[in-house]
Scaffold this motif. Sequence first.
Motif, mmCIF file in Angstrom:
data_model
loop_
_atom_site.group_PDB
_atom_site.id
_atom_site.type_symbol
_atom_site.label_atom_id
_atom_site.label_comp_id
_atom_site.label_asym_id
_atom_site.label_seq_id
_atom_site.Cartn_x
_atom_site.Cartn_y
_atom_site.Cartn_z
ATOM 1 N N THR A 1 -5.861 -6.484 -2.966
ATOM 2 C CA THR A 1 -4.999 -6.745 -4.124
ATOM 3 C C THR A 1 -4.872 -5.528 -5.038
ATOM 4 N N ASP A 2 -5.627 -4.472 -4.793
ATOM 5 C CA ASP A 2 -5.541 -3.264 -5.625
ATOM 6 C C ASP A 2 -4.103 -2.732 -5.680
ATOM 7 N N ALA A 3 -3.423 -2.704 -4.533
ATOM 8 C CA ALA A 3 -2.056 -2.178 -4.475
ATOM 9 C C ALA A 3 -1.114 -2.996 -5.344
ATOM 10 N N LEU A 4 -1.320 -4.304 -5.397
ATOM 11 C CA LEU A 4 -0.458 -5.158 -6.221
ATOM 12 C C LEU A 4 -0.581 -4.776 -7.695
ATOM 13 N N ARG B 1 -7.818 6.329 -6.574
ATOM 14 C CA ARG B 1 -8.300 5.769 -5.296
ATOM 15 C C ARG B 1 -8.273 4.256 -5.365
ATOM 16 N N PHE B 2 -7.925 3.608 -4.249
ATOM 17 C CA PHE B 2 -7.906 2.153 -4.176
ATOM 18 C C PHE B 2 -8.212 1.699 -2.759
ATOM 19 N N ASP C 1 0.828 -1.210 0.000
ATOM 20 C CA ASP C 1 0.000 0.000 0.000
ATOM 21 C C ASP C 1 0.863 1.261 0.000
ATOM 22 N N THR C 2 1.946 1.246 0.776
ATOM 23 C CA THR C 2 2.845 2.397 0.840
ATOM 24 C C THR C 2 3.499 2.651 -0.514
ATOM 25 N N LYS C 3 3.969 1.588 -1.168
ATOM 26 C CA LYS C 3 4.573 1.723 -2.494
ATOM 27 C C LYS C 3 3.535 2.240 -3.493
ATOM 28 N N ALA C 4 2.308 1.708 -3.412
ATOM 29 C CA ALA C 4 1.232 2.148 -4.320
ATOM 30 C C ALA C 4 0.944 3.632 -4.138
ATOM 31 N N GLU C 5 0.882 4.098 -2.897
ATOM 32 C CA GLU C 5 0.623 5.528 -2.632
ATOM 33 C C GLU C 5 1.715 6.396 -3.258
ATOM 34 N N THR C 6 2.962 5.968 -3.165
ATOM 35 C CA THR C 6 4.068 6.722 -3.763
ATOM 36 C C THR C 6 3.922 6.783 -5.281
ATOM 37 N N LEU C 7 3.619 5.647 -5.902
ATOM 38 C CA LEU C 7 3.449 5.607 -7.354
ATOM 39 C C LEU C 7 2.267 6.465 -7.800
ATOM 40 N N ILE C 8 1.190 6.431 -7.046
ATOM 41 C CA ILE C 8 -0.002 7.232 -7.367
ATOM 42 C C ILE C 8 0.327 8.715 -7.336
#
Length: 181
Positions: free
Chosen positions: A82-85, A76-77, A55-62
């Motif tokens: 599994t959204d973050a994956l 938003r996710f 989730d942390t990596k996904a937030e950075t990419l977003i």
Amino acid sequence: VDSNSYNIRYEALKFDGWKQMHSTAKTRGERFSLVWFTPERRLDDASTQELNFEDTKAETLINTHVLLLPNFPILRFRHNSTDALVINEILDINQGCTYELSPGSWNSMTKKNTEKSQPGFTLKGHKVVLDIGAHIGIFSRYALSVGCEKIIAYEPESENLALLKLNLNYSVGAKKNVEIH
């Protein structure tokens, strides 16, 4: 599913993909089946939990990706899902989109090593993308960010569809570029 045959021609079959195996029997001609995964809904209160690594990596990419599409809202996710994956597979700027293949990767997978073999796969230079099983819109947004001019997105699962609509809730000028079904 689990060695039992079902007629699914006009009817969906629900099964537990974690516990049951599915396959398609031999056939003549073409046969298509669509299988999608719907994560079990979590009842946890996400506001009281720390974000996990994905989730942390996904937030950075977003936060980086939103700069590429200024007319669209921040993606938003669902945390702890599994959204973050999916976000991490598609929006990773350093590694590139997992689904884009270099010619070398394509040739090694298909065992084609001729000069006329497939030149890989990329969305760059494509005008229209048909996103079947659009999930929450991550691939659609990636396609727009690399220059695709139109997205036609289909998503059958209702919770994913709701997030897809939010994530592709575009400015008035961009509405002609995205169709959601």
